[in-house]
Write a protein that holds these residues in place. Structure first.
Motif, PDB file in Angstrom:
ATOM      1  N   UNK A 161      21.303  47.307  -9.748  1.00 31.16           N
ATOM      2  CA  UNK A 161      21.031  46.748 -11.227  1.00 31.16           C
ATOM      3  C   UNK A 161      21.584  45.479 -11.343  1.00 31.16           C
ATOM      4  N   UNK A 162      22.146  44.894 -10.158  1.00 30.16           N
ATOM      5  CA  UNK A 162      22.856  43.577 -10.320  1.00 30.16           C
ATOM      6  C   UNK A 162      21.956  42.187 -10.371  1.00 30.16           C
ATOM      7  N   UNK A 163      22.239  41.158 -10.956  1.00 32.54           N
ATOM      8  CA  UNK A 163      21.587  40.136 -10.743  1.00 32.54           C
ATOM      9  C   UNK A 163      22.697  38.907 -10.021  1.00 32.54           C
ATOM     10  N   UNK A 164      21.971  37.973  -9.488  1.00 36.18           N
ATOM     11  CA  UNK A 164      23.008  37.057  -9.152  1.00 36.18           C
ATOM     12  C   UNK A 164      23.800  36.298 -10.180  1.00 36.18           C
ATOM     13  N   UNK A 165      24.841  35.713  -9.692  1.00 35.88           N
ATOM     14  CA  UNK A 165      25.940  34.902 -10.507  1.00 35.88           C
ATOM     15  C   UNK A 165      26.331  33.524  -9.924  1.00 35.88           C
ATOM     16  N   UNK A 166      26.071  33.373  -8.724  1.00 40.84           N
ATOM     17  CA  UNK A 166      26.562  32.146  -7.916  1.00 40.84           C
ATOM     18  C   UNK A 166      26.090  30.698  -8.845  1.00 40.84           C
TER      19      UNK A 166
ATOM     20  N   UNK B 223      24.987  36.994 -18.284  1.00 38.90           N
ATOM     21  CA  UNK B 223      24.323  38.379 -18.060  1.00 38.90           C
ATOM     22  C   UNK B 223      23.723  38.617 -16.730  1.00 38.90           C
ATOM     23  N   UNK B 224      24.628  38.996 -15.764  1.00 39.83           N
ATOM     24  CA  UNK B 224      24.224  39.223 -14.399  1.00 39.83           C
ATOM     25  C   UNK B 224      23.728  40.628 -14.160  1.00 39.83           C
TER      26      UNK B 224
ATOM     27  N   UNK C 258      27.204  39.923 -21.521  1.00 36.18           N
ATOM     28  CA  UNK C 258      26.556  41.176 -21.835  1.00 36.18           C
ATOM     29  C   UNK C 258      25.856  41.892 -20.631  1.00 36.18           C
ATOM     30  N   UNK C 259      25.265  43.059 -20.758  1.00 34.05           N
ATOM     31  CA  UNK C 259      24.769  43.546 -19.499  1.00 34.05           C
ATOM     32  C   UNK C 259      23.446  44.243 -19.559  1.00 34.05           C
ATOM     33  N   UNK C 260      22.552  43.612 -19.016  1.00 36.38           N
ATOM     34  CA  UNK C 260      21.354  43.947 -18.877  1.00 36.38           C
ATOM     35  C   UNK C 260      20.817  44.179 -17.360  1.00 36.38           C
ATOM     36  N   UNK C 261      20.916  45.566 -17.185  1.00 34.96           N
ATOM     37  CA  UNK C 261      20.594  45.907 -15.581  1.00 34.96           C
ATOM     38  C   UNK C 261      19.000  45.449 -15.322  1.00 34.96           C
ATOM     39  N   UNK C 262      18.732  45.138 -14.041  1.00 32.79           N
ATOM     40  CA  UNK C 262      17.642  44.707 -13.545  1.00 32.79           C
ATOM     41  C   UNK C 262      16.977  46.049 -13.003  1.00 32.79           C
ATOM     42  N   UNK C 263      15.680  46.079 -13.165  1.00 31.92           N
ATOM     43  CA  UNK C 263      15.270  47.532 -12.589  1.00 31.92           C
ATOM     44  C   UNK C 263      14.821  47.171 -11.122  1.00 31.92           C
TER      45      UNK C 263
END
Length: 776
Positions: free
Chosen positions: A725-730, A653-654, A715-720
């Motif tokens: 709303x994206x989070x890192x994935x690297x 979930x990113x 799953x998709x949980x946006x960041x406020x």
């Protein structure tokens, strides 16, 4: 290619054609007139006094121009040398005892060497191989000193001391407490204890480090081409050391063949080559050999940890007590690695009481710094192994013990007892999806059936989180040309992540530009005056945030110009479906190209400046916490100790995915590296400090045939905390996969009564443990 919605589309990477055809340029492709080649004389001893350096045999060889030691180099340095750099340094909380910190890494050793591979002198010649031959001819007389390589032994009284200012080789000691840890353990029904070892790793990018430096007669400064993840960081370090302004130092990162954290921050070679070019008035090139990479480029991981969990008989965790010992090597590249581990020590769990102590210590080994995750993979590994040990002790399913202890969604944003402030998460939802797609409960049943047939199947489960998206800011500029084509500049410095594609998708959506007519430039401190770089899974969340803000400024101005062209009030004009149109009259519309042509033509209203250019900076209000659940199914063969990965599932979930194809690529690469740590990779030194794994014949990295096909989901949980709303994935998949595989292997070994083995779980280690268990 103009789509109404580029963000979220599986768009192929813009970067690939030039990379797969070999038409792009790396540092070593650079050829300049009058170029000299550098080779470094490196220490053969882990700890010794330098008695004498005799360069005369090298200077007698054909083509050799100079041999430079610290005596010559120090005359050219005009400011402080600052090499330490890395992700997350501002985030890790630390309560440091009053103590003098370790000195900076010497560019060239002055009177003592402290690890094998430390640079002592640099040889310049007209050809590269002549330079290396000459470096081997430099005669150095050493007085060997006792060395220490064990991070626990180095803290003991009487151990060899690396630096006079660092008592007992402890560079940093921190402690952190929350709640009543003594009460938690006193009231516990069950206590689980375990010592963990995190082996050192080498980043092994396809392209080792490389530097070319050339004098710049225009600025009376220097231009440096460097295989770096953070050109602005290098520029700042070079300018400071050489006594130059930022404008006199231009750093260019052309194509960079991988970094994984090891290419963050300046190294001695960067500053030395810039100084040589500046004072010899000739360009100089150096690129490291693979063997140099193993001994001279900072390594990763390198921790010993002691963990204790207190829990009820139902599996509810009451408290966590831990001690983490971080091996920094001879000089710290990233001092707060242990602090990042401490900050993420509770993982995804609602643990009310915590006590954690960290020691960052010096040893006679290669310095340790950032490596894909930098302190967070260690934390995830420890807590996730502890969860499995707790489940085994209670005789409960590891999935249900985790479910019982998750931080619930309603607690977010959540301030953890370790000091981190998690932005958003739904761990149970993520777990349920992973259990479903992996057929977890089916595999549990099948595991029992196969065990009766003499096959040893293990199922590993992990729910991880990590901290990423570090600030302090990132920059972006967008220039729309009169034709409607777009050139964008980012302060990040991507090197394989596909960021040019993702940023172009954002721009295309926001302003209606043709995706194929968008060029994203990066990696040049002259074209992008300020930036932070690519590290800590920050490029999209922070760099993309900056690009989004710049694009929105372009769109605001484009709307004003569109209103002028359409002879409508600004409030009656909207941007929709890639065009700028009158509300309620979609046929009355203009394209970005038409707006751009007008922006650079006469006839604009007095209140609209010519041009269509915007620059913006984005400073995140907090850091981000992507998360996920991984499931692995493995089989262990007792006769050989070999491990076969049968299936691997990753549900990450990113937040919203700008380009799912890029995310999957990052996940696949991260899984390969995390699995490799669990099963194969390890840097080893002998007790005297000599490197035993100095080539790819000795250090095992995985081949494609050693890995399964991965099944990925989301799953998709946006960041406020950021506009995308994206989070890192690297780094996420690397963080999740190491404990997943370790848990799976230990699950397979449960019938033998084996509870824990330290990674890497090599066939020899597993075979020996099975034999010992059978004898017992």
């Amino acid at each position: 290619m103009v789509l109404t919605r580029m963000v979220g589309a599986r768009v192929r990477r813009k970067e690939d054609p030039r990379l797969i055809t070999g038409s792009s340029q790396y540092v070593d492709d650079l050829q300049l007139g009058g170029m000299l080649y550098a080779a470094f004389v490196r220490s053969a001893y882990p700890h010794a006094i330098i008695k004498r350096i005799d360069p005369s045999p090298a200077l007698a060889l054909p083509g050799v121009v100079a041999v430079i030691t610290h005596k010559e180099l120090e005359q050219w340095l005009k400011g402080a040398v600052q090499l330490g750099a890395g992700e997350g340094e501002a985030e890790a909380p630390a309560q440091q005892e009053d103590q003098a910190g370790p000195p900076q890494h010497e560019l060239l050793a002055i009177d003592r060497v402290r690890y094998v591979g430390q640079p002592i002198a640099v040889v310049l010649a007209t050809e590269r191989y002549r330079a290396y031959d000459a470096a081997a001819a430099v005669e150095i007389e050493y007085e060997p000193l006792p060395a220490v390589v064990d991070p626990e032994e180095t803290m003991k009284e009487g151990a060899p001391q690396l630096h006079a200012t660092v008592k007992n080789n402890i560079a940093m000691h921190t402690s952190h407490q929350h709640g009543d840890i003594e009460k938690a353990f006193a009231e516990a029904d069950v206590i689980v204890k375990q010592r963990f070892y995190q082996q050192r790793l080498v980043s092994v990018p396809m392209e080792p480090r490389a530097v070319v430096a050339a004098p710049d007669p225009l600025t009376r400064g220097v231009t440096v081409w460097s295989s770096t993840q953070a050109p602005h960081n290098n520029r700042n370090s070079l300018a400071q050391a050489l006594g130059l302004s930022h404008g006199q130092v231009r750093v260019i990162a052309p194509e960079v063949g991988g970094g994984f954290g090891a290419k963050i921050g300046a190294y001695p070679e960067d500053i030395i080559l810039a100084a040589l070019a500046l004072h010899l008035h000739r360009p100089v090139k150096w690129y490291e050999t693979r063997s140099e990479h193993f001994m001279a480029t900072n390594q990763g991981r390198g921790q010993v940890a002691y963990y204790e969990l207190a829990a009820t008989k139902e599996g509810r965790i009451l408290g966590l007590r831990a001690k983490v010992i971080q091996d920094l090597g001879a000089y710290p590249k990233l001092l707060l690695l242990a602090g990042l581990t401490a900050m993420m020590s509770v993982g995804v769990y609602d643990i009310p009481n915590l006590s954690i102590e960290t020691y960052s210590v010096l040893t006679n080994t290669t310095p340790v710094g950032a490596y894909r995750g930098a302190g967070r993979p260690e934390a995830a590994y420890y807590i996730e192994r502890m969860m499995d040990l707790l489940a085994r002790k209670l005789g409960k399913d590891p999935a249900e013990v985790r479910r019982l202890n998750y931080i619930p969604p309603e607690k977010f944003p959540c301030q953890t007892p370790a000091g981190a402030r998690y932005d958003s998460a739904e761990y149970e939802k993520n777990l349920n999806k992973a259990l479903e797609i992996s057929r977890y409960h089916e595999w549990r049943q099948k595991q029992q059936e196969l065990c009766q047939q003499g096959r040893f199947i293990g199922i590993g489960l992990v729910t991880y989180t990590e901290i990423c998206g570090f600030g302090p800011y990132e920059s972006a500029s967008i220039r729309v040309e009169p034709t409607g084509a777009v050139i964008a500049y980012t302060g990040t410095s991507p090197h394989g992540q596909g960021l040019e594609t993702a940023l172009a998708q954002i721009i295309a959506d926001e302003i209606g530009a043709d995706f194929d007519q968008i060029v994203v430039l990066h990696g040049d401190t002259q074209s992008v005056p300020e930036g932070v770089g690519t590290m800590g899974s920050r490029s999209l969340a922070v760099g993309g945030g900056a690009m989004l803000l710049a694009a929105q400024r372009i769109r605001e101005k484009a709307l004003r110009i569109a209103a002028h062209l359409l002879e409508a009030a600004i409030e009656d004009v909207e941007y929709a479906d890639g065009k700028y149109r009158v509300k309620g009259a979609p046929d009355r519309a203009v394209t970005l190209a038409e707006i751009a042509r007008a922006a650079y033509s006469p006839g604009l209203p007095p209140d609209i400046e010519p041009g269509l250019v915007a620059t913006d900076y984005y400073a995140p209000s907090g850091v981000l916490f992507p998360f996920g659940t991984h499931v692995a199914v493995v089989e262990v063969f007792p006769e050989t100790g070999e491990v076969e990965i049968l299936e691997y599932y990753a549900v990450d979930d990113c937040g919203p995915r700008i380009n799912p194809l890029l995310v999957e690529g990052q996940v696949h690469g991260g899984l390969a590296q995390g699995i490799a740590q669990a099963l194969w990779e390890e840097v080893r030194y002998d007790e005297n400090g000599q490197l035993l794994t100095g080539t790819l014949m000795d250090y095992a990295i995985p081949k494609a045939s050693m890995l399964p096909s991965f099944v990925t989901d989301e799953t998709v949980t946006p960041s406020p905390l950021n506009p995308l709303g994206a989070k890192g994935i690297g780094e996420a998949a690397t963080i999740g996969s190491t404990p997943t595989i370790a848990n799976a292997v230990m699950d397979a070994l449960a019938p033998f009564g084996i509870e824990h083995l330290d990674i890497p779980l090599t066939p020899q280690k597993i075979w020996r443990a099975i034999r010992e268990a059978q004898r017992a």
